[in-house]
Design an enzyme around this catalytic site. Sequence first.
Site, PDB file in Angstrom:
ATOM      1  N   HIS A  20      60.365 -29.766 -42.943  1.00 26.98           N
ATOM      2  CA  HIS A  20      60.806 -28.494 -42.358  1.00 26.98           C
ATOM      3  C   HIS A  20      59.606 -27.702 -41.838  1.00 26.98           C
ATOM      4  O   HIS A  20      59.659 -27.110 -40.771  1.00 26.98           O
ATOM      5  CB  HIS A  20      61.581 -27.680 -43.398  1.00 26.98           C
ATOM      6  CG  HIS A  20      62.887 -28.322 -43.778  1.00 26.98           C
ATOM      7  ND1 HIS A  20      64.109 -27.722 -43.596  1.00 26.98           N
ATOM      8  CD2 HIS A  20      63.161 -29.543 -44.306  1.00 26.98           C
ATOM      9  CE1 HIS A  20      65.073 -28.532 -44.001  1.00 26.98           C
ATOM     10  NE2 HIS A  20      64.511 -29.645 -44.444  1.00 26.98           N
ATOM     11  N   ASP A 123      65.195 -21.008 -42.493  1.00 28.09           N
ATOM     12  CA  ASP A 123      65.770 -22.297 -42.836  1.00 28.09           C
ATOM     13  C   ASP A 123      67.195 -22.185 -43.362  1.00 28.09           C
ATOM     14  O   ASP A 123      67.542 -21.247 -44.070  1.00 28.09           O
ATOM     15  CB  ASP A 123      64.891 -22.938 -43.910  1.00 28.09           C
ATOM     16  CG  ASP A 123      64.859 -24.426 -43.775  1.00 28.09           C
ATOM     17  OD1 ASP A 123      63.891 -24.944 -43.223  1.00 28.09           O
ATOM     18  OD2 ASP A 123      65.848 -25.069 -44.211  1.00 28.09           O
ATOM     19  N   ALA A 343      50.585 -40.759 -45.208  1.00 21.89           N
ATOM     20  CA  ALA A 343      50.089 -41.608 -44.116  1.00 21.89           C
ATOM     21  C   ALA A 343      50.100 -40.808 -42.814  1.00 21.89           C
ATOM     22  O   ALA A 343      50.963 -39.951 -42.629  1.00 21.89           O
ATOM     23  CB  ALA A 343      51.002 -42.817 -43.969  1.00 21.89           C
ATOM     24  N   TRP A 363      65.346 -36.895 -40.147  1.00 14.12           N
ATOM     25  CA  TRP A 363      65.452 -36.665 -38.702  1.00 14.12           C
ATOM     26  C   TRP A 363      64.086 -36.618 -38.018  1.00 14.12           C
ATOM     27  O   TRP A 363      63.916 -37.106 -36.903  1.00 14.12           O
ATOM     28  CB  TRP A 363      66.286 -35.430 -38.377  1.00 14.12           C
ATOM     29  CG  TRP A 363      66.380 -35.241 -36.892  1.00 14.12           C
ATOM     30  CD1 TRP A 363      66.019 -34.152 -36.174  1.00 14.12           C
ATOM     31  CD2 TRP A 363      66.850 -36.213 -35.937  1.00 14.12           C
ATOM     32  NE1 TRP A 363      66.221 -34.361 -34.832  1.00 14.12           N
ATOM     33  CE2 TRP A 363      66.734 -35.618 -34.661  1.00 14.12           C
ATOM     34  CE3 TRP A 363      67.341 -37.518 -36.015  1.00 14.12           C
ATOM     35  CZ2 TRP A 363      67.103 -36.288 -33.485  1.00 14.12           C
ATOM     36  CZ3 TRP A 363      67.705 -38.192 -34.859  1.00 14.12           C
ATOM     37  CH2 TRP A 363      67.584 -37.577 -33.608  1.00 14.12           C
ATOM     38  N   ASN A 364      63.078 -36.034 -38.690  1.00 14.30           N
ATOM     39  CA  ASN A 364      61.752 -36.007 -38.048  1.00 14.30           C
ATOM     40  C   ASN A 364      61.248 -37.419 -37.815  1.00 14.30           C
ATOM     41  O   ASN A 364      60.763 -37.745 -36.730  1.00 14.30           O
ATOM     42  CB  ASN A 364      60.739 -35.251 -38.901  1.00 14.30           C
ATOM     43  CG  ASN A 364      61.092 -33.787 -39.017  1.00 14.30           C
ATOM     44  OD1 ASN A 364      60.971 -33.041 -38.058  1.00 14.30           O
ATOM     45  ND2 ASN A 364      61.570 -33.387 -40.179  1.00 14.30           N
ATOM     46  N   SER A 365      61.363 -38.247 -38.844  1.00 14.17           N
ATOM     47  CA  SER A 365      60.879 -39.626 -38.712  1.00 14.17           C
ATOM     48  C   SER A 365      61.657 -40.345 -37.611  1.00 14.17           C
ATOM     49  O   SER A 365      61.065 -41.059 -36.796  1.00 14.17           O
ATOM     50  CB  SER A 365      61.035 -40.376 -40.032  1.00 14.17           C
ATOM     51  OG  SER A 365      60.166 -39.815 -40.989  1.00 14.17           O
ATOM     52  N   GLU A 368      60.427 -39.138 -34.356  1.00 13.10           N
ATOM     53  CA  GLU A 368      59.053 -39.605 -34.102  1.00 13.10           C
ATOM     54  C   GLU A 368      59.073 -41.082 -33.705  1.00 13.10           C
ATOM     55  O   GLU A 368      58.298 -41.506 -32.837  1.00 13.10           O
ATOM     56  CB  GLU A 368      58.180 -39.354 -35.350  1.00 13.10           C
ATOM     57  CG  GLU A 368      57.879 -37.870 -35.536  1.00 13.10           C
ATOM     58  CD  GLU A 368      57.464 -37.487 -36.963  1.00 13.10           C
ATOM     59  OE1 GLU A 368      57.148 -38.387 -37.763  1.00 13.10           O
ATOM     60  OE2 GLU A 368      57.456 -36.274 -37.264  1.00 13.10           O
ATOM     61  N   ALA A 383      70.733 -36.642 -48.047  1.00  9.70           N
ATOM     62  CA  ALA A 383      70.965 -35.631 -46.997  1.00  9.70           C
ATOM     63  C   ALA A 383      71.831 -36.236 -45.873  1.00  9.70           C
ATOM     64  O   ALA A 383      72.763 -36.982 -46.146  1.00  9.70           O
ATOM     65  CB  ALA A 383      69.635 -35.088 -46.492  1.00  9.70           C
ATOM     66  N   GLU A 384      71.494 -35.915 -44.606  1.00  6.78           N
ATOM     67  CA  GLU A 384      72.343 -36.387 -43.506  1.00  6.78           C
ATOM     68  C   GLU A 384      71.859 -37.734 -42.970  1.00  6.78           C
ATOM     69  O   GLU A 384      72.219 -38.175 -41.893  1.00  6.78           O
ATOM     70  CB  GLU A 384      72.399 -35.316 -42.405  1.00  6.78           C
ATOM     71  CG  GLU A 384      71.331 -35.328 -41.333  1.00  6.78           C
ATOM     72  CD  GLU A 384      69.895 -35.089 -41.793  1.00  6.78           C
ATOM     73  OE1 GLU A 384      69.623 -34.975 -43.006  1.00  6.78           O
ATOM     74  OE2 GLU A 384      69.023 -35.045 -40.917  1.00  6.78           O
ATOM     75  N   GLN A 385      71.020 -38.427 -43.770  1.00 10.27           N
ATOM     76  CA  GLN A 385      70.358 -39.635 -43.269  1.00 10.27           C
ATOM     77  C   GLN A 385      71.319 -40.769 -42.900  1.00 10.27           C
ATOM     78  O   GLN A 385      71.043 -41.553 -41.992  1.00 10.27           O
ATOM     79  CB  GLN A 385      69.327 -40.113 -44.304  1.00 10.27           C
ATOM     80  CG  GLN A 385      68.178 -39.138 -44.461  1.00 10.27           C
ATOM     81  CD  GLN A 385      67.453 -39.260 -45.785  1.00 10.27           C
ATOM     82  OE1 GLN A 385      67.682 -40.186 -46.549  1.00 10.27           O
ATOM     83  NE2 GLN A 385      66.557 -38.324 -46.064  1.00 10.27           N
TER      84      GLN A 385
HETATM   85  N1  UDP Z   1      55.121 -37.691 -42.877  1.00 12.09           N
HETATM   86  C1  UDP Z   1      53.836 -38.129 -42.625  1.00 12.09           C
HETATM   87  N2  UDP Z   1      53.258 -38.980 -43.508  1.00 12.09           N
HETATM   88  C2  UDP Z   1      53.887 -39.438 -44.608  1.00 12.09           C
HETATM   89  C3  UDP Z   1      55.214 -39.004 -44.848  1.00 12.09           C
HETATM   90  C4  UDP Z   1      55.806 -38.145 -43.966  1.00 12.09           C
HETATM   91  O1  UDP Z   1      53.220 -37.739 -41.625  1.00 12.09           O
HETATM   92  O2  UDP Z   1      53.303 -40.224 -45.355  1.00 12.09           O
HETATM   93  C5  UDP Z   1      55.745 -36.715 -41.964  1.00 12.09           C
HETATM   94  C6  UDP Z   1      56.602 -37.389 -40.920  1.00 12.09           C
HETATM   95  O3  UDP Z   1      55.816 -37.695 -39.784  1.00 12.09           O
HETATM   96  C7  UDP Z   1      57.669 -36.347 -40.659  1.00 12.09           C
HETATM   97  C8  UDP Z   1      57.811 -35.622 -41.989  1.00 12.09           C
HETATM   98  O4  UDP Z   1      56.610 -35.876 -42.704  1.00 12.09           O
HETATM   99  O5  UDP Z   1      57.225 -35.442 -39.682  1.00 12.09           O
HETATM  100  C9  UDP Z   1      58.976 -36.131 -42.815  1.00 12.09           C
HETATM  101  O6  UDP Z   1      60.158 -35.592 -42.327  1.00 12.09           O
HETATM  102  P1  UDP Z   1      61.520 -36.395 -42.318  1.00 12.09           P
HETATM  103  O7  UDP Z   1      62.560 -35.503 -41.747  1.00 12.09           O
HETATM  104  O8  UDP Z   1      61.358 -37.687 -41.626  1.00 12.09           O
HETATM  105  O9  UDP Z   1      61.833 -36.760 -43.815  1.00 12.09           O
HETATM  106  P2  UDP Z   1      61.743 -35.962 -45.209  1.00 12.09           P
HETATM  107  O10 UDP Z   1      60.360 -36.091 -45.667  1.00 12.09           O
HETATM  108  O11 UDP Z   1      62.140 -34.539 -44.937  1.00 12.09           O
HETATM  109  O12 UDP Z   1      62.722 -36.701 -46.070  1.00 12.09           O
END
Ligand code: UDP
Length: 485
Positions: A20, A123, A343, A363-365, A368, A383-385
């Site tokens: 977030h 949020d 990472a 959603w971010n992953s 990306e 979640a909504e995965q």
């Molecule tokens: N992320 C990263 N390195 C890691 C783990 C996560 O850079 O080792 C970043 C990833 O690029 C993304 C965010 O953390 O921007 C994770 O958000 P996401 O919505 O994918 O999943 P969440 O962590 O909220 O379950």
Amino acid sequence: MGTEGFSLHIVFFPLMAPGHMLPVVDIAKLAAARGVHSTVLTTPATSSLLSRAIELANSSLPIPINLHLISFPPTSGLPPCGENLASFDSDDARVKMLAALHKLSGPFDDALCDLRPDCVVSDSFMPWTYDITAAHGIPRVVFLGSNFFSMCAMHAVQHHKVHENAPPDAAAAIVIPGLPHRIEIFRSQMIDLTKAPPDFGEIFLQGAAANRKSFGEVVNSFYELEAEYYEYCTKEMGNRAWHVGPVSLCNRDPAAIRARGAAENDGRCLRWLDEQSKPCTVLYVCFGSLSILSSEQLREVAQGLEAAGHPFILVVRKSGDEWMPEGFEDRVKEKGLVVRGWAPQIEILGHRATAGFMTHCGWNSSLEGICAGLPMLTWPLFAEQFYNERFLVDVLKVGVAVGSKEHVVILEKRKEVIGASDVETAVRKFMAEGEEANERRRRAKELAEMARKAVEEGGSSYNDMGRLLQDLTELRTRKVEVGQH
Ligand code: UDP
């Protein structure tokens, strides 16, 4: 990018979790680049996750972003271990933390008295911010952290009472009625609040109610990616929403990408990828910033990856190595890299050696992966995965499902263990050459190009960011006219 005279002041208040905070800071950068005075609100314990990115951005922004810290009252009864949800090693502690967030009400109220912004972007997990902003006469825009597709799917499930009408046995998938595509999902994959801890269910319901009353929702997505679902969301569901993503693309140079999140393992991962002799061969495996898989499950993942024989990077959030098969790291050292902790995900995804992404479908992953033009091997958990998985597999056709079936709120309660041979089969199928795989790769590259265009000046997301700022400007003007300001 020139400023456009949006003389607004927006306060951004993300949930304290990387998934977030990182996109919300990117939205703050996008707003600041358009001339908006942007303030990011967070707690002292979480500010280090953001400060590098903000400092770096400020060196080139027309109006620097202000980082404003608010603290929990001393007797707030938070679980120990910091306030960033990623710093807890159990979901149980995270739910307690979410339930305690409202204790920031007083400090948040004080901050609004000091800052007097024109808008607050806060949020969805902080529904209590709605009442406080409303009392100040400040419009609240919600940040949900998800996409239009999953919002629509969840709405359709609720509207058509899919849960109640679904057969109790998990054997057959259910079609979600009323969506633009035929989407099938198992009952066990749907969010079921009756199985959630009471605190969590309450926050979720309060969040939905506060979102409905708020001015609108800012969404990290782009029109071309899910046009039908944007239309469904705004017309059928009646939501006001702006699509401004993929927001991570605002980080154009490697330094900005690196400043996003923790500074761990950067050099090691990128050196290892540079050493790979062939391009497009490595599978990157990461389950996001929060998911801690059980030792049993991680062991199966490791064995499956080893048996599939493709080069891989495996990111492990767990402390300790009790999950690791004996001699694993030594045996796979030519082909595999185990990363403990954080990472540099965006850089790994963008590296020429990377061929695909095994993801938990956060959603971010997911986005990306799309921006990097990579196909995805999907393994949703919470979640909504599971909806994101359907979107990647059935709608965008860039995903292959590993076969995860059990949605959980508390990851430690997950009973499903996907065995090494299923992991191996999924990886082999996903990494194989052939018409189907080539089509997935071609499609993924096409989406990446669409994403890039959406955020360029004149692109759909660039324009919708302008529309959001314009809508807020008009709202302020109307309030001044009726003497509310
Ligand atoms: N992320 C990263 N390195 C890691 C783990 C996560 O850079 O080792 C970043 C990833 O690029 C993304 C965010 O953390 O921007 C994770 O958000 P996401 O919505 O994918 O999943 P969440 O962590 O909220 O379950």
